[in-house]
Write an enzyme that holds these catalytic residues in place. Structure first.
Site, PDB file in Angstrom:
ATOM      1  N   LYS A 140     -15.359  27.735  44.142  1.00 29.55           N
ATOM      2  CA  LYS A 140     -15.769  26.338  44.274  1.00 29.55           C
ATOM      3  C   LYS A 140     -16.640  25.938  43.079  1.00 29.55           C
ATOM      4  CE  LYS A 140     -14.130  25.024  48.361  1.00 29.55           C
ATOM      5  NZ  LYS A 140     -13.250  23.857  48.536  1.00 29.55           N
TER       6      LYS A 140
ATOM      7  N   ASP B  59     -11.347  25.358  42.544  1.00 29.01           N
ATOM      8  CA  ASP B  59     -11.328  24.131  43.338  1.00 29.01           C
ATOM      9  C   ASP B  59     -12.535  23.271  42.987  1.00 29.01           C
ATOM     10  OD1 ASP B  59     -10.978  22.127  45.150  1.00 29.01           O
ATOM     11  OD2 ASP B  59     -11.200  23.362  46.941  1.00 29.01           O
TER      12      ASP B  59
ATOM     13  N   LYS C 166      -2.435  20.878  54.718  1.00 26.60           N
ATOM     14  CA  LYS C 166      -3.443  21.185  55.739  1.00 26.60           C
ATOM     15  C   LYS C 166      -3.084  20.407  57.000  1.00 26.60           C
ATOM     16  CE  LYS C 166      -7.225  21.995  52.467  1.00 26.60           C
ATOM     17  NZ  LYS C 166      -8.512  21.470  51.921  1.00 26.60           N
TER      18      LYS C 166
ATOM     19  N   GLU D 166      -7.321  23.256  41.706  1.00 26.60           N
ATOM     20  CA  GLU D 166      -7.085  22.416  42.880  1.00 26.60           C
ATOM     21  C   GLU D 166      -7.846  21.106  42.797  1.00 26.60           C
ATOM     22  OE1 GLU D 166      -7.567  22.669  47.773  1.00 26.60           O
ATOM     23  OE2 GLU D 166      -7.787  24.465  46.548  1.00 26.60           O
TER      24      GLU D 166
ATOM     25  N   ASP E 167      -4.329  18.439  46.577  1.00 32.61           N
ATOM     26  CA  ASP E 167      -4.846  18.606  47.939  1.00 32.61           C
ATOM     27  C   ASP E 167      -5.084  17.242  48.561  1.00 32.61           C
ATOM     28  OD1 ASP E 167      -6.019  19.373  50.311  1.00 32.61           O
ATOM     29  OD2 ASP E 167      -7.806  20.263  49.406  1.00 32.61           O
TER      30      ASP E 167
END
Length: 359
Positions: A161, A188, A265, A216, A241
């Site tokens: 992250k 991400d 997701k 991402e 995403d």
């Protein structure tokens, strides 16, 4: 098999370490469990995470949505399955997480009624999977320690992250990549950068021979042009995403050639039926998918694994570490989570035997 009532409970569990991104910091899982009860005694389970900064939903709004949708489902037959999915979808706009939880519970009941594991009902046969684990956004020394702990637990894929500051983010990625050269890295940024910043950072890394497995959603969800620009000017595969909540958005992004991969997701797209649609659309464009999760518990993450089995030719990447981030598993039954390894049980439906939840 007729629906007689729908109940909700709070699923709570502390995390092993705080979950930190550029958008939020979380120390405890607190999700909503939905249980659909039938006149045969069978119960179907679903789960939703309140992620207001992404889906706009809170625990309270999800419970309110259940109050609105429940009368439409009571006395309906599970055998009228497609009609039930349509009722949920048309009952209200948005609210993708609670729709996903309700769909999950219906799929659980449907596969129980047919005496099949959910992955079998969906056409899958794969039962063993490998997931990455998220390394939260922290100072570099803490992130290096967290990386080493994850590697010691057997993880070979780390999702890093970033998104605090572009210069610090570059240093984080470079240091982690050089410290752990044999580990697969996924980056991400959670929409924190501009397209120009992303291209500059990735080119600097690529010039040094550092090419992550993927980057991402580095830019804002609606910045499709920025996504296309990044894809055309860098080597690192670009994963969409938050840009893809729906099948329609998937088509638009793929038609623009604005991503290399799509992250599906359940809570984001509205449930299992929509996840399958997005995977099938991606397959038409010869684009592979990741299946990911919000900060969700074992019911929802387990359902996502069943979907991964059903579309294993297209869904080739897993980011389903939600259950592994918890200090304990509050669910009896369901999928088996052993750090990076996830195994689907040969049980009807989702195989949930009990839930340690609060009213």
């Amino acid at each position: 098999m007729k629906i007689i009532k729908i109940q909700t409970q709070y699923l709570e569990a502390p995390l092993k370490t705080p979950f930190k991104t550029s958008l939020r910091t979380v120390t405890h899982l607190r999700d909503l469990v939905v249980s659909i009860h039938t006149d045969t005694g069978a119960i179907g389970y679903g789960e939703g995470a309140a992620t207001a900064v992404i889906t706009g939903e809170t625990l309270e709004s999800m419970r309110g949505a259940i109050t609105h949708i429940q009368p439409l489902l009571i006395d309906q037959e599970i055998e009228n399955f497609n009609a039930l999915l349509s009722i949920i979808e048309q009952s209200m706009i948005h609210n993708s997480t609670i729709k996903s939880a309700l769909e999950m519970a219906l799929y659980d009941l449907r596969s129980q009624s047919l005496k099949l594991p959910l992955y079998r009902l969906l056409g899958g046969d794969q039962t063993t999977f490998t997931t990455d684990i998220t390394i939260s956004l922290n100072d570099i020394d803490t992130m290096l320690e967290d990386c080493q702990k994850a590697i010691d637990l057997g993880y070979t894929i780390l999702k890093i992250k970033v998104g605090e500051d572009i210069t610090k983010d570059y240093d984080r990625i470079q240091t982690i990549a050089q410290t752990f050269p044999h580990i697969t890295l996924r980056i991400d940024a959670n929409q924190a950068w501009s397209a120009k910043e992303t291209i500059g950072l990735l080119r600097k890394l690529e010039h040094q021979g550092i090419v992550p497995e993927l980057i991402e959603q580095p830019v804002k969800a609606d910045d499709f042009r920025g996504m296309r620009e990044i894809k055309s000017q860098t080597l690192t595969p670009l994963l969409a995403d938050e840009s893809v909540f729906s099948a329609k958005q998937a088509i638009e992004l793929l038609e623009m050639d604005a991503c290399d991969l799509i992250n599906i997701k359940l809570a984001k797209c509205g449930g299992i039926s929509h996840a399958l649609k997005i995977a099938d659309i991606a397959a038409l464009y010869n684009v592979k998918c990741m299946i990911g999760c919000m900060l969700e518990g074992p019911i929802s993450v387990g359902a996502a694994v069943h979907v991964a089995s059903a579309r294993s030719n297209t869904i080739t990447l897993l980011d389903l570490d939600g259950a592994s981030l918890l200090t304990h598993n509050p669910i009896k039954g369901g999928a088996v989570f052993n750090e990076s390894q996830i195994v689907l049980r040969d049980a009807y439906g989702l195989g949930i035997e009990g839930v340690q939840a609060k009213e």
